[in-house]
Design an enzyme around this catalytic site. Sequence first.
Site, mmCIF file in Angstrom:
data_model
loop_
_atom_site.group_PDB
_atom_site.id
_atom_site.type_symbol
_atom_site.label_atom_id
_atom_site.label_comp_id
_atom_site.label_asym_id
_atom_site.label_seq_id
_atom_site.Cartn_x
_atom_site.Cartn_y
_atom_site.Cartn_z
ATOM 1 N N CYS A 230 2.016 -13.261 6.689
ATOM 2 C CA CYS A 230 2.585 -11.938 6.972
ATOM 3 C C CYS A 230 3.731 -11.658 5.881
ATOM 4 C CB CYS A 230 2.680 -11.460 8.278
ATOM 5 S SG CYS A 230 3.190 -9.914 8.511
ATOM 6 N N ASN B 147 5.978 -8.916 5.751
ATOM 7 C CA ASN B 147 6.935 -8.397 6.593
ATOM 8 C C ASN B 147 7.450 -9.396 7.831
ATOM 9 O OD1 ASN B 147 7.412 -5.936 5.277
ATOM 10 N ND2 ASN B 147 5.691 -5.254 6.370
ATOM 11 N N ASN C 166 -3.629 -14.378 1.661
ATOM 12 C CA ASN C 166 -4.481 -13.575 2.561
ATOM 13 C C ASN C 166 -5.108 -12.408 1.766
ATOM 14 O OD1 ASN C 166 -2.097 -11.954 2.119
ATOM 15 N ND2 ASN C 166 -1.990 -11.635 4.252
ATOM 16 N N ASN D 134 -7.485 -6.880 4.448
ATOM 17 C CA ASN D 134 -6.684 -5.787 4.596
ATOM 18 C C ASN D 134 -6.929 -4.749 3.221
ATOM 19 O OD1 ASN D 134 -5.106 -7.004 6.604
ATOM 20 N ND2 ASN D 134 -4.304 -8.348 4.980
ATOM 21 N N CYS E 109 3.097 -3.096 5.552
ATOM 22 C CA CYS E 109 2.486 -4.472 5.475
ATOM 23 C C CYS E 109 3.045 -4.906 3.880
ATOM 24 C CB CYS E 109 0.755 -4.279 5.108
ATOM 25 S SG CYS E 109 0.103 -5.844 4.775
ATOM 26 N N GLY E 110 3.595 -5.959 4.063
ATOM 27 C CA GLY E 110 4.446 -6.889 3.089
ATOM 28 C C GLY E 110 3.572 -7.307 1.966
#
Length: 289
Positions: free
Chosen positions: A88, A90, A169, A202, A229-230
């Site tokens: 992730c 962030n 991801n 995502n 969302c980073g």
Amino acid sequence: MTDNGLRFTKGHGTENDFVLVPDLDGALDLSAEQVRLLADRRSGVGGDGVIRVVPTDLADEAFVRSQGGRARWFMDYRNADGSAAEMCGNGTRVFAAYLRREGLESADEFEIATRAGVKTIRFEGHLIAVNLGDWKVADPDAALAGGYDALVKVAHHDPMPGLSLDLGNPHTVVALPDTADLAGLDLTRAPEVKPLPPQGTNVEFVRPLGPGHIAMRVHERGVGETRSCGTGAAAAALATRWWAGETEDNTVWRVDVPGGTLRVRALPGQQVELAGPAVLVADGVAHLG
């Protein structure tokens, strides 16, 4: 976990929020149900995800343990629904802020382990930058043929073309047509993506605002819509740059998300860097029953 409860720290990166749980001796068996309870905004602490802070050498997965020669700490990231995720963007910054506050890392630059490989962290004034590593267009042949490789459907709109990117991801980025209002999109339900990647995706919805400047909303798999969302911000900037044509003049992007602003920089060798703030807001003890 002890009889007195589970210690935690709450933090966020551009309002993408996380519950961090220290497990410095690798003894905590954090179940999916416990993750869901911690992340629940009514009966738990509340967060978009849960991060277990554990020495890399004590990680459950052999692949992660193999990163121990480079990275002392593993960011064991779980989605709010309890499922494990690759990483992730962030979350890496919040994780790094926690490591520094706790004296577990003191350098201005260091590496952390994730399920998507080792990531390099750099403190830059009030910002924290992370090299997210390699990225790629998931199906370059289909994307080159039509400019997209997926169709994305949200309520009250016809299917819209999307571009699938892999940043460790999965992401599907949609450049909104003029007929769609970014703020008015209904993201209370997961967008329908066809074809849907095996591990889900995502989905980022993007509105260009000017040269090197976009606005974005995101629906995260296993979570729902989040304030930021980073890796999604990076995917949105990279997709926009890919559509516009990749040149040396458009390597740095400002990405406005509901929770703030992030900086995305395209790096040589098909890598990408994300920079933004990270805030630790509370410490406490959770009692999960």
